[in-house]
Write an enzyme that holds these catalytic residues in place. Structure first.
Site, short mmCIF file in Angstrom:
data_model
loop_
_atom_site.label_atom_id
_atom_site.label_comp_id
_atom_site.label_asym_id
_atom_site.label_seq_id
_atom_site.Cartn_x
_atom_site.Cartn_y
_atom_site.Cartn_z
N LYS A 48 0.86 -1.18 0.00
CA LYS A 48 0.00 0.00 0.00
C LYS A 48 0.90 1.23 0.00
O LYS A 48 1.57 1.52 0.99
CB LYS A 48 -0.94 0.03 1.21
CG LYS A 48 -1.93 1.19 1.15
CD LYS A 48 -2.83 1.24 2.37
CE LYS A 48 -3.93 2.29 2.18
NZ LYS A 48 -3.41 3.63 1.86
N ASP A 50 2.18 5.14 -0.12
CA ASP A 50 1.82 6.38 0.57
C ASP A 50 2.12 7.54 -0.38
O ASP A 50 3.13 8.23 -0.25
CB ASP A 50 2.65 6.49 1.86
CG ASP A 50 2.16 7.60 2.76
OD1 ASP A 50 1.03 8.08 2.56
OD2 ASP A 50 2.91 7.99 3.67
N GLU A 193 2.97 1.90 4.90
CA GLU A 193 1.63 2.30 5.32
C GLU A 193 0.75 1.08 5.55
O GLU A 193 -0.17 1.11 6.36
CB GLU A 193 1.01 3.22 4.26
CG GLU A 193 -0.30 3.83 4.70
CD GLU A 193 -0.87 4.80 3.67
OE1 GLU A 193 -2.02 5.20 3.84
OE2 GLU A 193 -0.17 5.15 2.70
#
Length: 343
Positions: A48, A50, A193
């Site tokens: 994921k 950022d 993240e």
């Protein structure tokens, strides 16, 4: 090009592509926040990032970078336009995230703030060198005359990997299959993240879906700025931001955030806030007695880290992360983790 790209795709999956003219935008698929972390062989697990979500569209040799709320990003990231323009592949729509990497090699939205909203002019060339960007690409929506959103994710990713020549700027987002829980623990230890878990056979739908799930290492939330406190001591521009989220069409107060601001951030935000001051409190449920508050029109969206939500729906230990210009204020709602797993 299409014969080679679709060469090892099954006939069953090929039936799900649709011949169509190439549009200049497609609604983005969004992930749902979950508190259920799981491992499942029918799901993949991706980093994921950022950064800033971006659709890259190339049509007849011309490149269009578009944010999730349909704003052009070409002027902010000319080096990405240049790389995509120079590539042999044409007539496609890809989905990914523009990121800047910190010294640990981890995507950092606060670092990327130095590039967001910057355009050609004094200092921009220097910032491009000091804050290089990478485009981490994780999906393919359209290619060579075909809308392929109904094709399963595993087929779209297989085509995507062959479509482009990947390099320092263009990065294919790798995924893992298997132990999602162990990978999530590793992601958190690396200060990522989090992860995105995706059902491997899912189509691409232009809305928030339970087929993409967010595993977050850090609590964070986009919020709308509705006011600020006056600065004290040596601080300039403002003290803390008063922030909130929309529910049933009304702006709900979610607390004050007074940390995370650099001197340049204070100056940048202070200038924006000065232009949108208003006499009326924009929150429907503000009941604090804080003095020296200045109200502003609720149009600025920013992202914040925090420890958790209190029972009164206020941020606990909030910290400013960065401005977001890719989401409308009215679309900002409280994101509550759900107990969602494989289905």
């Amino acid at each position: 090009m299409s014969d080679n790209l679709f060469a090892d795709i099954s006939s069953e999956d090929l039936k799900k592509r649709e011949k169509s003219a190439e549009p200049l935008f497609m609604p983005l698929m969004l992930a749902t926040l979950t508190k259920t972390y799981f491992s499942d062989p029918n799901w993949i697990y991706e980093h994921k990032f950022d950064g800033e979500r971006c659709l890259a569209i190339k049509k007849k040799g011309k490149v269009f970078l578009v944010s999730r709320n349909h704003k052009s990003m070409n002027a902010e990231y000319p080096e990405l336009v240049k790389v995509l323009s120079a590539g042999k592949a044409d007539n496609f729509i890809i989905d990914g995230e523009i990121v800047s990497l910190n010294k640990a090699g981890v995507s950092d939205f606060q670092l990327l703030q130095g590039r967001i909203n910057e355009k050609e002019g004094e200092g921009f060339t220097k910032k491009r060198k000091v804050i290089p960007i990478h485009y981490c690409i994780f999906d393919l929506l359209y290619v060579d005359g075909y809308d392929i959103r109904e094709m399963p994710l595993y087929a779209r990713k297989k085509i995507l990997k062959k479509l482009l020549s990947y390099n320092k700027t263009l990065r294919y987002s790798e995924h893992k299959v298997g132990d999602g829980v162990a990978y999530f623990k590793k992601a958190c230890s690396l200060k990522w993240e989090g992860l995105i878990a995706k059902r491997f056979d899912a189509p691409y739908v232009g809305r928030r879906s339970n087929d993409w799930l967010k595993f977050k290492c850090i609590m964070e939330q986009e919020l709308v700025v509705g006011g600020y406190t006056l600065p004290k001591g040596s601080r300039k521009h403002f003290g803390a931001l008063l922030v909130g989220y929309y529910k049933d069409g009304k702006l709900h107060y979610a607390g004050k955030v007074g940390t995370g601001y650099t001197q340049s951030t204070l100056a940048l935000l202070g200038g924006k806030l000065e232009k949108i001051k208003t006499a009326k409190c924009p929150f429907n449920n503000y009941n604090e007695s804080t003095k020296d508050v200045v109200w502003v029109k609720p149009i600025i969206v920013a992202e914040f880290h925090f420890a958790n939500w209190t029972n009164a729906n206020k941020l606990r230990v909030g910290r400013y992360k960065g401005l977001r210009d890719d989401k409308a204020a009215k679309d900002v709602v409280k994101e509550t983790p759900k107990a969602i797993g494989p289905h």
